[in-house]
Motif scaffolding. Sequence first.
Motif, PDB file in Angstrom:
ATOM      1  N   PHE A   1       0.858  -1.181   0.000  1.00  0.00           N
ATOM      2  CA  PHE A   1       0.000   0.000   0.000  1.00  0.00           C
ATOM      3  C   PHE A   1       0.892   1.228   0.000  1.00  0.00           C
ATOM      4  N   GLY A   2       0.560   2.201  -0.819  1.00  0.00           N
ATOM      5  CA  GLY A   2       1.314   3.440  -0.860  1.00  0.00           C
ATOM      6  C   GLY A   2       0.519   4.565  -0.224  1.00  0.00           C
ATOM      7  N   TYR A   3       1.238   5.543   0.252  1.00  0.00           N
ATOM      8  CA  TYR A   3       0.599   6.678   0.914  1.00  0.00           C
ATOM      9  C   TYR A   3       1.218   7.986   0.437  1.00  0.00           C
ATOM     10  N   THR A   4       0.503   9.056   0.673  1.00  0.00           N
ATOM     11  CA  THR A   4       1.001  10.407   0.409  1.00  0.00           C
ATOM     12  C   THR A   4       0.690  11.255   1.632  1.00  0.00           C
ATOM     13  N   ASP A   5       1.127  12.494   1.588  1.00  0.00           N
ATOM     14  CA  ASP A   5       0.693  13.406   2.635  1.00  0.00           C
ATOM     15  C   ASP A   5      -0.681  13.957   2.258  1.00  0.00           C
ATOM     16  N   SER A   6      -1.195  14.857   3.054  1.00  0.00           N
ATOM     17  CA  SER A   6      -2.548  15.357   2.793  1.00  0.00           C
ATOM     18  C   SER A   6      -2.555  16.639   1.957  1.00  0.00           C
ATOM     19  N   THR A   7      -1.389  17.016   1.452  1.00  0.00           N
ATOM     20  CA  THR A   7      -1.310  18.215   0.624  1.00  0.00           C
ATOM     21  C   THR A   7      -1.771  17.874  -0.789  1.00  0.00           C
ATOM     22  N   GLY A   8      -2.593  18.714  -1.376  1.00  0.00           N
ATOM     23  CA  GLY A   8      -3.029  18.496  -2.746  1.00  0.00           C
ATOM     24  C   GLY A   8      -4.396  17.855  -2.829  1.00  0.00           C
TER      25      GLY A   8
ATOM     26  N   LYS B   1      -3.943   8.610  -6.894  1.00  0.00           N
ATOM     27  CA  LYS B   1      -3.166   8.086  -8.022  1.00  0.00           C
ATOM     28  C   LYS B   1      -1.685   8.018  -7.696  1.00  0.00           C
ATOM     29  N   LEU B   2      -1.178   9.025  -6.993  1.00  0.00           N
ATOM     30  CA  LEU B   2       0.232   9.040  -6.611  1.00  0.00           C
ATOM     31  C   LEU B   2       0.541   7.897  -5.644  1.00  0.00           C
ATOM     32  N   SER B   3      -0.344   7.632  -4.690  1.00  0.00           N
ATOM     33  CA  SER B   3      -0.108   6.537  -3.748  1.00  0.00           C
ATOM     34  C   SER B   3      -0.119   5.196  -4.467  1.00  0.00           C
ATOM     35  N   GLU B   4      -0.980   5.036  -5.468  1.00  0.00           N
ATOM     36  CA  GLU B   4      -1.002   3.799  -6.263  1.00  0.00           C
ATOM     37  C   GLU B   4       0.296   3.644  -7.045  1.00  0.00           C
ATOM     38  N   LYS B   5       0.790   4.730  -7.628  1.00  0.00           N
ATOM     39  CA  LYS B   5       2.050   4.678  -8.377  1.00  0.00           C
ATOM     40  C   LYS B   5       3.220   4.348  -7.455  1.00  0.00           C
ATOM     41  N   ARG B   6       3.194   4.873  -6.249  1.00  0.00           N
ATOM     42  CA  ARG B   6       4.261   4.578  -5.292  1.00  0.00           C
ATOM     43  C   ARG B   6       4.254   3.106  -4.907  1.00  0.00           C
ATOM     44  N   ALA B   7       3.073   2.559  -4.674  1.00  0.00           N
ATOM     45  CA  ALA B   7       2.974   1.131  -4.356  1.00  0.00           C
ATOM     46  C   ALA B   7       3.460   0.291  -5.538  1.00  0.00           C
ATOM     47  N   GLU B   8       3.119   0.701  -6.746  1.00  0.00           N
ATOM     48  CA  GLU B   8       3.581  -0.012  -7.942  1.00  0.00           C
ATOM     49  C   GLU B   8       5.103   0.050  -8.076  1.00  0.00           C
ATOM     50  N   SER B   9       5.699   1.168  -7.724  1.00  0.00           N
ATOM     51  CA  SER B   9       7.157   1.297  -7.782  1.00  0.00           C
ATOM     52  C   SER B   9       7.823   0.311  -6.836  1.00  0.00           C
TER      53      SER B   9
END
Length: 96
Positions: A68-75, A82-90
Amino acid sequence: MDKQAQRIEQTLPGAEVERVGEGIKLTLGENSVRFDTNKSSLTSTAKKNLDKLVTVFNEYPDTNIQIFGYTDSTGAVDYNLKLSEKRAESVEMYLS
């Protein structure tokens, strides 16, 4: 805690390792796997830490992994999802 969980803790100090039923929940903090702002590519530090985990995963080849990928709450919420999904894929691509 079982041997695999202990090995993970020894291999990557600071990782949160918790036995959940038949599985292990492993939470890697931002000091273990960190991404640059608005990026999904792994940093060199993240790669080094994932390399350490690969040795443990290779000792236990029957391990199933969910990432599972995560981001901060900015944006915007949609962007961060989508960014958290890309991070998990990486992470998945790197480990495989």
